[in-house]
Design an enzyme around this catalytic site. Structure first.
Site, PDB file in Angstrom:
ATOM      1  N   LYS A 210      -2.530   6.774   1.114  1.00 38.14           N
ATOM      2  CA  LYS A 210      -2.444   7.208   2.514  1.00 38.14           C
ATOM      3  C   LYS A 210      -1.535   8.436   2.541  1.00 38.14           C
ATOM      4  CE  LYS A 210      -2.484   5.049   7.076  1.00 38.14           C
ATOM      5  NZ  LYS A 210      -3.832   5.431   7.481  1.00 38.14           N
TER       6      LYS A 210
ATOM      7  N   GLU B 163     -15.889   7.028   4.666  1.00 38.30           N
ATOM      8  CA  GLU B 163     -14.975   6.732   5.784  1.00 38.30           C
ATOM      9  C   GLU B 163     -15.215   7.686   6.940  1.00 38.30           C
ATOM     10  OE1 GLU B 163     -10.850   5.964   3.333  1.00 38.30           O
ATOM     11  OE2 GLU B 163     -10.769   6.555   5.419  1.00 38.30           O
TER      12      GLU B 163
ATOM     13  N   ARG C 135       0.840  -1.212   0.000  1.00 34.73           N
ATOM     14  CA  ARG C 135       0.000   0.000   0.000  1.00 34.73           C
ATOM     15  C   ARG C 135       0.867   1.252   0.000  1.00 34.73           C
ATOM     16  NH1 ARG C 135      -4.513   0.823   4.568  1.00 34.73           N
ATOM     17  NH2 ARG C 135      -2.668   1.290   5.815  1.00 34.73           N
TER      18      ARG C 135
HETATM   19  C1  COI Z   1      -4.088   3.777  11.390  1.00 34.81           C
HETATM   20  O1  COI Z   1      -5.159   3.284  11.725  1.00 34.81           O
HETATM   21  O2  COI Z   1      -3.021   3.141  11.503  1.00 34.81           O
HETATM   22  C2  COI Z   1      -4.009   5.122  10.830  1.00 34.81           C
HETATM   23  O3  COI Z   1      -3.019   5.437  10.233  1.00 34.81           O
HETATM   24  C3  COI Z   1      -5.115   6.088  11.037  1.00 34.81           C
HETATM   25  C4  COI Z   1      -4.682   7.254  11.862  1.00 34.81           C
HETATM   26  C5  COI Z   1      -5.768   8.286  11.886  1.00 34.81           C
HETATM   27  C6  COI Z   1      -4.308   6.852  13.271  1.00 34.81           C
END
Ligand code: COI
Length: 344
Positions: free
Chosen positions: A191, A227, A89
């Protein structure tokens, strides 16, 4: 090894999802003018990093990140959960931001070695896990907006407990927003750091009013679930079907989302659909709802507020069953039929 045992071990009883510095982090530098692009990297003490103020990261947000966990088992082993999926990813996210992909094998091995070097920061099984935060970003000084050639990948880690510990007793309360999290065709399925930066202000307006987070509708129709600020929603309908929105350019392909889908379909033989799910359908036919994410794990939603409609969700049985299977695989208490686990 400098740095080892320098940083204090936290009190496991009070772990939350917040930063505890550990002894080591990892850094690899990349340059697209070289072959291979990425150097082998080094494990260095956790410390501030130096970066040019003119780096594209600083002005333009040319950066992506990941999140994954290492778990101590009752037998004392340490297991990483699906690091290869995070590595892939991060490659996809990097390519969307015109950065060279970091090799997946190197990603997995550096995560494993980083955990080994910070082994004493992995909490006992019942208290939490070691959260790894890989990041890749552009570092060369450059004023104009355009492709870059010099990059860094860093991985640091922190012991963590639950994301919402001390928050809602039974699941989260979400404000449903008639607003997209990201633009269609934008960076929503990557991401990328900017997606999260923009979400902080939006969520804070509602957190100040007692909500735990927001749930965004799709940017085209302002009708379908996408989301929260950092997790993928699932809804169990009255008909017994478990539904989650299909992946598109507004939705991050969550690894916990994918793991939940596979457990639901292949181990629990549930009827599961990936399809557009309108907020009206959830209000009329939803019986249970939860959100998935590495940090969130599987968290029940106890209430949704959409304009003047309030939807209470009373049960969390299915979420409990799915989370138990997922946790048991992650902690080595159940056989891993999917080849998800990497022992470090
Ligand atoms: C995760 O769940 O690892 C994320 O990167 C989301 C983040 C908002 C804590």
């Amino acid at each position: 090894m400098t740095g080892q045992n320098n940083k204090p071990i936290p009190d496991w009883e009070t772990l939350t999802f917040s930063l505890t510095e550990t002894d080591f982090m990892y850094r690899s530098l990349g340059n697209t003018g070289r072959d291979p692009v990425w150097d082998e990297g080094a494990y260095i003490p956790f410390e501030d990093i130096m970066i040019s103020p003119a780096a594209a990261l600083m002005s333009y947000g040319v950066g992506v990140f990941e999140g994954l966990k290492a778990q101590r088992t009752t037998g004392g082993k340490i297991l990483l959960f699906r690091p290869d999926a995070n590595g892939r990813r991060m490659q996809n996210s990097a390519e969307r931001l015109m950065m060279p992909p970091f090799p997946t094998e190197q990603f997995v091995e550096s995560c494993a070695e980083l955990v080994r070097r910070n082994e004493h920061f992995v909490p006992p099984p019942e208290y939490g896990s070691l959260y790894l935060r890989p990041m890749q970003h552009a570092i060369e000084p450059q004023l104009g907006l355009g492709p870059c050639s010099q990059f860094a990948t860093h991985i640091f880690c922190s012991p963590v407990g639950s994301y919402f510990r001390g928050g809602s007793p039974r699941g989260v309360r979400l404000k449903v927003l008639e607003q997209g999290r990201v633009a269609p065709g934008g960076t929503g399925s990557a991401k990328s750091m900017g997606n999260y930066a923009g979400a902080i202000w939006v969520a804070q307006q509602w957190k100040d009013q007692g909500f735990d987070d927001v749930l965004y509708l799709d940017a085209h129709h302002l009708k379908y679930l996408t989301e929260t600020s950092g997790s993928n929603p699932f809804v169990l309908l009255r008909s017994g079907v478990l539904v989650t929105p299909p992946l598109d350019s507004q939705i991050l392909p969550g690894i916990t989302r994918d793991s939940t889908l596979r457990i639901a379909r292949e181990l629990l033989n549930l009827d599961v659909e990936e399809r557009a799910l309108s907020i009206q359908e959830v209000i009329e036919d939803g019986v249970e709802m939860f959100c998935t994410g590495t940090a969130w794990t599987l968290l029940s939603v106890r209430e949704l507020v959409y304009n003047d409609q309030v939807k209470q969700l009373e049960t969390e049985d299915l979420r409990g069953k799915l989370l138990k299977v997922l946790r048991d695989i992650q902690t080595g208490d159940r056989e891993d039929p999917f080849d998800w686990i990497r022992e470090v």
